[in-house]
Design a protein around this motif. Structure first.
Motif, PDB file in Angstrom:
ATOM      1  N   VAL A   1      -3.681   4.614   8.489  1.00  0.00           N
ATOM      2  CA  VAL A   1      -3.694   4.015   7.269  1.00  0.00           C
ATOM      3  C   VAL A   1      -4.496   4.855   6.373  1.00  0.00           C
ATOM      4  CG1 VAL A   1      -5.216   1.972   5.812  1.00  0.00           C
ATOM      5  CG2 VAL A   1      -3.577   1.444   7.380  1.00  0.00           C
TER       6      VAL A   1
ATOM      7  N   ILE B   1       8.640  -1.092  -0.620  1.00  0.00           N
ATOM      8  CA  ILE B   1       8.910  -2.348  -1.586  1.00  0.00           C
ATOM      9  C   ILE B   1       7.926  -3.126  -1.082  1.00  0.00           C
ATOM     10  CG2 ILE B   1      10.977  -3.551  -2.177  1.00  0.00           C
ATOM     11  CD1 ILE B   1      13.005  -1.831  -0.621  1.00  0.00           C
TER      12      ILE B   1
ATOM     13  N   ALA C   1       6.665  -0.470  10.490  1.00  0.00           N
ATOM     14  CA  ALA C   1       7.756   0.551   9.566  1.00  0.00           C
ATOM     15  C   ALA C   1       9.003   1.009  10.580  1.00  0.00           C
ATOM     16  CB  ALA C   1       6.762   1.703   9.318  1.00  0.00           C
TER      17      ALA C   1
ATOM     18  N   LEU D   1      -2.046  -3.162   2.070  1.00  0.00           N
ATOM     19  CA  LEU D   1      -1.492  -1.578   3.569  1.00  0.00           C
ATOM     20  C   LEU D   1      -0.740  -1.010   3.879  1.00  0.00           C
ATOM     21  CD1 LEU D   1      -3.807  -3.970   6.264  1.00  0.00           C
ATOM     22  CD2 LEU D   1      -3.989  -1.673   5.374  1.00  0.00           C
TER      23      LEU D   1
ATOM     24  N   GLU E   1       6.519  -6.587  -1.752  1.00  0.00           N
ATOM     25  CA  GLU E   1       7.037  -8.210  -1.432  1.00  0.00           C
ATOM     26  C   GLU E   1       6.346  -8.801  -3.094  1.00  0.00           C
ATOM     27  OE1 GLU E   1       4.954  -9.214   2.186  1.00  0.00           O
ATOM     28  OE2 GLU E   1       6.541 -10.596   2.057  1.00  0.00           O
TER      29      GLU E   1
ATOM     30  N   ASP F   1       7.982  -6.865  10.477  1.00  0.00           N
ATOM     31  CA  ASP F   1       6.474  -5.708  10.287  1.00  0.00           C
ATOM     32  C   ASP F   1       6.708  -4.751  10.854  1.00  0.00           C
ATOM     33  OD1 ASP F   1       4.064  -7.554   9.636  1.00  0.00           O
ATOM     34  OD2 ASP F   1       3.663  -8.083  11.734  1.00  0.00           O
TER      35      ASP F   1
HETATM   36  N1  LIG Z   1      -0.720   0.801   8.980  1.00  0.00           N
HETATM   37  C1  LIG Z   1       0.407   0.412   9.765  1.00  0.00           C
HETATM   38  N2  LIG Z   1       1.818   0.414   9.727  1.00  0.00           N
HETATM   39  C2  LIG Z   1       2.882   0.195   9.350  1.00  0.00           C
HETATM   40  N3  LIG Z   1       2.843  -1.161   8.022  1.00  0.00           N
HETATM   41  C3  LIG Z   1       1.585  -2.105   7.755  1.00  0.00           C
HETATM   42  C4  LIG Z   1       0.154  -1.274   8.688  1.00  0.00           C
HETATM   43  N4  LIG Z   1      -0.195  -1.821   7.689  1.00  0.00           N
HETATM   44  C5  LIG Z   1       0.209  -3.241   7.223  1.00  0.00           C
HETATM   45  N5  LIG Z   1       2.107  -3.067   7.310  1.00  0.00           N
HETATM   46  C6  LIG Z   1       2.738  -4.194   6.753  1.00  0.00           C
HETATM   47  O1  LIG Z   1       2.374  -4.427   5.807  1.00  0.00           O
HETATM   48  C7  LIG Z   1       2.254  -5.774   5.407  1.00  0.00           C
HETATM   49  C8  LIG Z   1       1.181  -5.539   4.793  1.00  0.00           C
HETATM   50  O2  LIG Z   1       1.027  -5.425   3.444  1.00  0.00           O
HETATM   51  P1  LIG Z   1       0.224  -6.091   2.341  1.00  0.00           P
HETATM   52  O3  LIG Z   1       0.386  -7.219   1.800  1.00  0.00           O
HETATM   53  O4  LIG Z   1      -1.596  -5.493   2.529  1.00  0.00           O
HETATM   54  O5  LIG Z   1       0.578  -4.681   1.427  1.00  0.00           O
HETATM   55  P2  LIG Z   1       1.416  -4.027  -0.036  1.00  0.00           P
HETATM   56  O6  LIG Z   1       0.595  -2.735  -0.025  1.00  0.00           O
HETATM   57  O7  LIG Z   1       0.226  -5.110  -1.155  1.00  0.00           O
HETATM   58  O8  LIG Z   1       2.713  -4.522  -0.493  1.00  0.00           O
HETATM   59  P3  LIG Z   1       3.740  -5.733  -1.173  1.00  0.00           P
HETATM   60  O9  LIG Z   1       3.060  -5.580  -2.887  1.00  0.00           O
HETATM   61  O10 LIG Z   1       4.489  -6.135  -0.377  1.00  0.00           O
HETATM   62  O11 LIG Z   1       2.408  -6.752  -1.006  1.00  0.00           O
HETATM   63  C9  LIG Z   1       2.252  -6.176   6.734  1.00  0.00           C
HETATM   64  O12 LIG Z   1       2.968  -7.624   7.340  1.00  0.00           O
HETATM   65  C10 LIG Z   1       3.003  -5.161   7.967  1.00  0.00           C
HETATM   66  O13 LIG Z   1       4.414  -5.149   7.694  1.00  0.00           O
END
Ligand SMILES: Nc1ncnc2c1ncn2[C@@H]1O[C@H](COP(=O)(O)OP(=O)(O)OP(=O)(O)O)[C@@H](O)[C@H]1O
Length: 266
Positions: free
Chosen positions: A202, A233, A185, A214, A235, A183
């Motif tokens: 954020v 990257i 960075a 996020l 998910e 989880d």
């Molecule tokens: N403020 C933050 N600082 C660092 N990592 C964060 C933060 N907020 C969320 N994350 C990371 O991002 C993850 C959630 O990703 P989310 O699905 O909202 O992002 P996304 O940009 O849509 O990426 P994805 O395409 O991978 O879904 C959390 O499990 C966490 O690891």
């Protein structure tokens, strides 16, 4: 004999110093605009410029009372401005005050631009690129921050300290879904992973597409406040994003990632 092109300047009685004055003010305004661009302070900036222009028009037409009222607003408002623009002023001073920035500035003047605070080895870049290629193929969510000139410590909350040489197996094992460290960075400084599970600020920028969640917002948020490089990257899609100076570039070819990192870090 004044050339025809400049004759209107003679008519307006504009001296070289006036032109220099306007030029310097334009540079300052442009820098302030760049600083507040994409922040809530942008509208305040527009408001101040509009009020100032209005004040000067009022003065030109000798509307004394209105002019006094606006001048009181401007003189007394200086303190209010410092309070309102506190985050932007802080960011500006942080950049200017950073020894590393000054070093970069001085070196750039003398043509010996040194690109990174801590020297980054090619093998570190190769390890990051290799792990991104593997993790992207697996559609594993990743958020890697590489510090550049500006110290990012104060923008990073929580997380666990680490002192490990950057290498591909470690990066991969950190981000695998079942890892307790996946989880947040991973922070890289120089050739070392110095922190995992870091929480980044954020971004609230409304122009970020809503499909980006996020993880991407956190990377863009840090790049609004610092000059660091963030690699994300997704998910969902496995796409790699290279985020720097609030600009997101989707990496379509892994060699481009290597080239970009080499350009920014070596
Ligand atoms: N403020 C933050 N600082 C660092 N990592 C964060 C933060 N907020 C969320 N994350 C990371 O991002 C993850 C959630 O990703 P989310 O699905 O909202 O992002 P996304 O940009 O849509 O990426 P994805 O395409 O991978 O879904 C959390 O499990 C966490 O690891």
């Amino acid at each position: 004999m004044i050339p025809f092109f400049f004759s209107f300047l003679y008519f307006l009685k504009i001296s070289f110093i006036d032109i220099l004055d306007i030029f310097l003010v334009a540079i300052i305004l442009f820098q302030v605009y760049r600083l507040v661009y994409n922040t809530a302070a942008l509208n305040i900036f527009y408001g101040i410029i509009a009020t100032f222009v209005f004040w000067k028009i009022v003065e030109a037409y000798k509307m004394k009372l209105l002019s006094i009222v606006i001048s009181i607003f401007f003189k007394g408002g200086f303190l209010a401005l410092i309070i309102l623009f506190q985050p932007e002023i802080r960011k500006f001073l942080l950049i200017v005050g950073s020894r590393i920035f000054l070093k970069k500035f001085i070196l750039s003047i003398f043509g010996k631009l040194e690109k990174s605070r801590f020297s980054v080895k090619t093998e570190t870049i190769d390890s990051v690129v290799r792990s991104c290629a593997i993790l992207s193929g697996d559609k594993t969510g990743v958020l890697i921050v590489i510090q550049l000139y500006q110290d990012i410590k104060e923008f990073i909350q929580n997380g666990d300290e680490m002192d490990a040489k950057v290498n591909s197996p470690i990066l991969e094992s950190i981000f695998y879904k079942n890892s307790p460290l996946h989880d947040g960075a991973v922070i890289i400084i120089g050739n070392k992973i110095v922190r995992t599970r870091a929480i980044l600020p954020v971004s609230y920028n409304k122009e970020i597409p809503s499909r980006l969640g996020l993880r991407h917002r956190a990377a863009i948020g840090l790049s609004e406040k610092t000059d660091s490089i963030c690699l994300v990257i997704s998910e969902e899609t496995g796409y790699i994003s290279y985020i720097k100076d609030q600009k997101r570039t989707v990496i379509t070819n892994i060699n481009n990632l290597k080239m970009k990192l080499e350009k920014d870090l070596l």
